[in-house]
Scaffold this active site. Structure first.
Site, PDB file in Angstrom:
ATOM      1  N   ASP A   1       0.862  -1.186   0.000  1.00  0.00           N
ATOM      2  CA  ASP A   1       0.000   0.000   0.000  1.00  0.00           C
ATOM      3  C   ASP A   1       0.897   1.234   0.000  1.00  0.00           C
ATOM      4  OD1 ASP A   1      -3.253   0.206   0.848  1.00  0.00           O
ATOM      5  OD2 ASP A   1      -2.111   2.071   1.020  1.00  0.00           O
TER       6      ASP A   1
ATOM      7  N   TYR B   1     -12.881   6.443 -14.706  1.00  0.00           N
ATOM      8  CA  TYR B   1     -12.910   5.195 -13.915  1.00  0.00           C
ATOM      9  C   TYR B   1     -13.513   4.070 -14.756  1.00  0.00           C
ATOM     10  CZ  TYR B   1     -13.714   2.271  -9.706  1.00  0.00           C
ATOM     11  OH  TYR B   1     -13.714   1.260  -8.764  1.00  0.00           O
TER      12      TYR B   1
HETATM   13  P1  NAP Z   1      -9.998   1.819  -0.443  1.00  0.00           P
HETATM   14  O1  NAP Z   1     -10.816   1.564   0.735  1.00  0.00           O
HETATM   15  O2  NAP Z   1      -9.695   3.223  -0.857  1.00  0.00           O
HETATM   16  O3  NAP Z   1      -8.639   0.999  -0.341  1.00  0.00           O
HETATM   17  C1  NAP Z   1      -7.711   1.037  -1.390  1.00  0.00           C
HETATM   18  C2  NAP Z   1      -6.317   1.056  -0.814  1.00  0.00           C
HETATM   19  O4  NAP Z   1      -5.404   1.150  -1.938  1.00  0.00           O
HETATM   20  C3  NAP Z   1      -6.059   2.269   0.073  1.00  0.00           C
HETATM   21  O5  NAP Z   1      -5.340   1.904   1.232  1.00  0.00           O
HETATM   22  C4  NAP Z   1      -5.238   3.151  -0.844  1.00  0.00           C
HETATM   23  O6  NAP Z   1      -4.393   4.023  -0.149  1.00  0.00           O
HETATM   24  C5  NAP Z   1      -4.449   2.145  -1.651  1.00  0.00           C
HETATM   25  N1  NAP Z   1      -3.888   2.737  -2.840  1.00  0.00           N
HETATM   26  C6  NAP Z   1      -4.424   3.746  -3.593  1.00  0.00           C
HETATM   27  N2  NAP Z   1      -3.584   4.056  -4.582  1.00  0.00           N
HETATM   28  C7  NAP Z   1      -2.504   3.244  -4.456  1.00  0.00           C
HETATM   29  C8  NAP Z   1      -1.294   3.115  -5.175  1.00  0.00           C
HETATM   30  N3  NAP Z   1      -1.010   3.913  -6.211  1.00  0.00           N
HETATM   31  N4  NAP Z   1      -0.402   2.185  -4.783  1.00  0.00           N
HETATM   32  C9  NAP Z   1      -0.653   1.419  -3.701  1.00  0.00           C
HETATM   33  N5  NAP Z   1      -1.780   1.500  -2.972  1.00  0.00           N
HETATM   34  C10 NAP Z   1      -2.696   2.412  -3.345  1.00  0.00           C
HETATM   35  O7  NAP Z   1     -10.697   1.149  -1.716  1.00  0.00           O
HETATM   36  P2  NAP Z   1     -11.558  -0.202  -1.861  1.00  0.00           P
HETATM   37  O8  NAP Z   1     -12.980   0.180  -1.922  1.00  0.00           O
HETATM   38  O9  NAP Z   1     -11.075  -1.249  -0.936  1.00  0.00           O
HETATM   39  O10 NAP Z   1     -11.133  -0.536  -3.352  1.00  0.00           O
HETATM   40  C11 NAP Z   1     -10.237  -1.586  -3.706  1.00  0.00           C
HETATM   41  C12 NAP Z   1     -10.418  -1.858  -5.178  1.00  0.00           C
HETATM   42  O11 NAP Z   1     -11.775  -2.204  -5.423  1.00  0.00           O
HETATM   43  C13 NAP Z   1     -10.129  -0.675  -6.084  1.00  0.00           C
HETATM   44  O12 NAP Z   1      -9.488  -1.135  -7.248  1.00  0.00           O
HETATM   45  C14 NAP Z   1     -11.518  -0.145  -6.420  1.00  0.00           C
HETATM   46  O13 NAP Z   1     -11.522   0.554  -7.646  1.00  0.00           O
HETATM   47  C15 NAP Z   1     -12.277  -1.443  -6.494  1.00  0.00           C
HETATM   48  N6  NAP Z   1     -13.739  -1.338  -6.329  1.00  0.00           N
HETATM   49  C16 NAP Z   1     -14.276  -0.825  -5.191  1.00  0.00           C
HETATM   50  C17 NAP Z   1     -15.650  -0.769  -5.058  1.00  0.00           C
HETATM   51  C18 NAP Z   1     -16.320  -0.199  -3.832  1.00  0.00           C
HETATM   52  O14 NAP Z   1     -17.536   0.018  -3.883  1.00  0.00           O
HETATM   53  N7  NAP Z   1     -15.603   0.016  -2.745  1.00  0.00           N
HETATM   54  C19 NAP Z   1     -16.479  -1.233  -6.095  1.00  0.00           C
HETATM   55  C20 NAP Z   1     -15.894  -1.755  -7.232  1.00  0.00           C
HETATM   56  C21 NAP Z   1     -14.509  -1.810  -7.337  1.00  0.00           C
HETATM   57  P3  NAP Z   1      -4.858   5.576   0.000  1.00  0.00           P
HETATM   58  O15 NAP Z   1      -6.110   5.560   0.814  1.00  0.00           O
HETATM   59  O16 NAP Z   1      -3.690   6.211   0.651  1.00  0.00           O
HETATM   60  O17 NAP Z   1      -5.113   6.070  -1.411  1.00  0.00           O
END
Ligand code: NAP
Length: 255
Positions: A36, A151
């Site tokens: 991360d 996105y």
């Molecule tokens: P999240 O809660 O924001 O967690 C994502 C983690 O990835 C955060 O700790 C973030 O750190 C880290 N991150 C961001 N940019 C990064 C980088 N360049 N290198 C390394 N780490 C990085 O998001 P999530 O909801 O768990 O999402 C995880 C994945 O699921 C993503 O690909 C998202 O697009 C996908 N997704 C999510 C949803 C939803 O509804 N939550 C739905 C469909 C798909 P920071 O906070 O410091 O940026």
């Protein structure tokens, strides 16, 4: 599902889906490499997992050299690599009229380039072990949202890259699949969830009548990474409480 003696890299492991999935892999016996950008959150997750089977690496997945080092450090520490979960992602809203070049590039570089860099670096090691890649795409990669053009483009590319990698590397023994979540309660979606109108609109659209939890995605990822999915490759699996089963037309109330 057992992952003893398997080594798994999870990107975006500091929060949300990545944190839940890293924890699930660890509970299933895997060596887990937590990746991360947020070092503080990374340390919090690491502290809860067994020290001898956990490695935490602060890496920006949009930095190709850093991602190459990430894979080498994982193999150096645990001797081999079996699963790469390309999960790190960022969300920025806006139609293309509302998206500037900088935001477009950052969405592409984290959500798409990161998958390319990680997969390219991991492939030689995965080939040695009959390993696999699981990507976090999204329902937003299977169809369009309103006001999420960049996105949608990045996740749509992850969907087809998943298929392309699956086809290219199947005969090398490497499977490649993706999960396509709907709205999951994570730090990424907190603001949307706290907005009553948005939350209710999603609840209305999700046939199962609830938002997803990170553990819903973690279970699907572990399945796709397991031997139980040994003949499954190139699949973009909706994990969505039934959203993609609907054609999106509103309910018709008979007079
Ligand atoms: P999240 O809660 O924001 O967690 C994502 C983690 O990835 C955060 O700790 C973030 O750190 C880290 N991150 C961001 N940019 C990064 C980088 N360049 N290198 C390394 N780490 C990085 O998001 P999530 O909801 O768990 O999402 C995880 C994945 O699921 C993503 O690909 C998202 O697009 C996908 N997704 C999510 C949803 C939803 O509804 N939550 C739905 C469909 C798909 P920071 O906070 O410091 O940026």
């Amino acid at each position: 599902m057992k992952f003893s003696d398997k080594t798994v890299i999870v990107t975006g492991a500091g929060a949300g889906i990545g944190k839940a999935t890293a924890t699930a892999f660890s509970q299933a016996g895997a060596n887990v490499v937590l990746v991360d950008m947020d070092e503080e959150r990374l340390e919090e997750v690491r502290a809860d997992l067994p020290a001898d089977r956990t490695l935490a690496l602060p890496v920006d997945v949009s930095d190709a050299d850093a991602v190459g080092d990430m894979v080498e450090k994982a193999v150096e520490r645990f001797g081999h690599l079996d699963v790469l979960f390309n999960n790190a992602g960022i969300l920025k809203k806006g139609s293309i009229a509302e998206t500037d070049r900088e935001d477009w590039r950052s969405i592409m570089s984290v959500n798409l380039d990161g998958v390319f860099y990680g997969s390219k670096a991991a492939l030689p090691h995965l080939k040695e072990r009959g390993g696999c890649i699981v990507n976090t795409a999204s329902l937003s990669g299977l169809g369009a949202d309103r006001g999420m053009a960049a996105y949608n483009a990045a996740k749509g590319a992850v969907v087809n890259l998943t298929r392309a990698m699956a086809v290219d590397h199947a005969r090398e023994g490497v499977r490649v699949n993706a999960v396509c979540p709907t709205f999951i309660s994570t730090p990424m979606t907190t603001e949307m969830e706290e907005d009553d109108e948005t939350r209710e609109a999603f609840l209305d659209r999700i046939p199962m009548g609830r938002l997803g939890e990170p553990e819903d995605i973690a279970r699907a990822v572990l399945f796709l990474a397991s031997q139980d999915a040994g003949f499954i490759t190139g699949v973009n699996l909706p994990v969505d409480g039934g959203v993609s089963a609907s054609n999106g037309q509103p309910a018709y109330e008979a007079a």
